[in-house]
Scaffold this active site. Sequence first.
Site, mmCIF file in Angstrom:
data_model
loop_
_atom_site.group_PDB
_atom_site.id
_atom_site.type_symbol
_atom_site.label_atom_id
_atom_site.label_comp_id
_atom_site.label_asym_id
_atom_site.label_seq_id
_atom_site.Cartn_x
_atom_site.Cartn_y
_atom_site.Cartn_z
ATOM 1 C CG HIS A 1 -2.290 1.009 1.142
ATOM 2 N ND1 HIS A 1 -2.250 1.811 -0.308
ATOM 3 C CD2 HIS A 1 -2.857 0.996 2.590
ATOM 4 C CE1 HIS A 1 -3.619 1.890 0.049
ATOM 5 N NE2 HIS A 1 -4.005 1.850 1.298
ATOM 6 C CD GLN B 1 -2.458 4.937 4.497
ATOM 7 O OE1 GLN B 1 -3.505 5.099 4.308
ATOM 8 N NE2 GLN B 1 -2.270 5.989 5.471
ATOM 9 C CB CYS C 1 -3.485 2.577 6.724
ATOM 10 S SG CYS C 1 -4.021 0.718 6.779
HETATM 11 N N1 NVA Z 1 -4.528 -3.817 5.849
HETATM 12 C C1 NVA Z 1 -5.689 -3.450 4.835
HETATM 13 C C2 NVA Z 1 -6.138 -1.359 4.494
HETATM 14 C C3 NVA Z 1 -6.427 -1.247 4.217
HETATM 15 C C4 NVA Z 1 -6.668 0.383 4.084
HETATM 16 C C5 NVA Z 1 -6.725 -3.805 3.971
HETATM 17 O O1 NVA Z 1 -5.768 -4.559 2.893
HETATM 18 O O2 NVA Z 1 -8.010 -4.486 3.971
HETATM 19 N N1 CP Z 2 -6.219 3.592 3.436
HETATM 20 C C1 CP Z 2 -6.965 3.265 3.089
HETATM 21 O O1 CP Z 2 -6.325 2.992 1.636
HETATM 22 O O2 CP Z 2 -8.209 3.595 2.966
HETATM 23 P P1 CP Z 2 -9.701 2.994 1.663
HETATM 24 O O3 CP Z 2 -10.081 1.534 1.935
HETATM 25 O O4 CP Z 2 -10.401 3.932 2.754
HETATM 26 O O5 CP Z 2 -9.416 4.244 0.655
#
Ligand code: NVA
Ligand code: CP
Length: 301
Positions: free
Chosen positions: A131, A134, A259
């Site tokens: 990610h 983020q 996040c």
């Molecule tokens: N680790 C989480 C982050 C969400 C922003 C996911 O992948 O769902």
């Molecule tokens: N932190 C983040 O990516 O949030 P969303 O899943 O809301 O985009």
Amino acid sequence: MTVRHFLTLTDLDNGEIKRLLKRAIELKTMQRNGVGYAPLKNKVLAMIFEKSSTRTRVSFETAMAHFGGQALFLSSRDTQLGRGETIEDSARVLSSMVDCIMVRTFEHEKIELFARHSSVPVINGLTDDAHPCQLLADMQTYFEHRGDIQGKTVTWIGDGNNMCQSYMQAAKLLDFKLKITCPEGYEPDQKFIDETSGHIELVADPKKACEQSDLIATDVWASMGQEEERELRIKDFKPYQVNASLMQMAKPDALFMHCLPAHRGEEVSAEVIDGKQSVAWDEAENRLHVQKALLEFLLVG
Ligand code: NVA
Ligand code: CP
């Protein structure tokens, strides 16, 4: 000309990340002061979402609107991609019409394949592996509150997931020490451990992992796509909740990041995420500013 993509943090080098963070802070100030800046007039960003989103969608859409361009929200449910049109064909067609494409998907290999067939920059808006957007926002937030993160100690608590793996790459790129504490069986992929070994340390005891830390970061225990494991994970992750007693192990001025979305009472207690050390709200807002800097870097240069 080769196209520059942003699939993981390692698509940038140390100097580029630092310049981008500096620029994000400038763009934030400009916005606060009401200074208009529209370098992406007539440019279009397509956003493919195969998973839910609040922050990623809104921050990219707003960034494009502020910059004078447009963003297209494409859900896999409503596009031919969701009905079996290949990734290769979708990438070729979409990139012939738009200027940049953001993808949020499951397997990281899918975004790599998409990028190989795209004639415009592709941005990772989250995969199972990483990610990176983020992390840019997290690093901007750290720099704003505490200055350079080089030489600092950061603790990652909980799942060795996409966020953790991007933190590992950030540790190497920005030269900080990352202590990672996960329940057995939930560690990050060996590939990321090998890649960042000089900057990370796996610590079994969460309390020890937080000692002398400048920043404590965590994330949900069950990521998108792991809904069926949720009950089991809640049991396995219980000792890894970031609460006041864990925060006390860190430096007195340590920051807390998440996040979002957060589950109060699971990975973090309400007193921590809603407390003085939490910068989760700046972190969320900074998605907008740092992604503006990223779009400018990829599309304007
Ligand atoms: N680790 C989480 C982050 C969400 C922003 C996911 O992948 O769902
Ligand atoms: N932190 C983040 O990516 O949030 P969303 O899943 O809301 O985009």
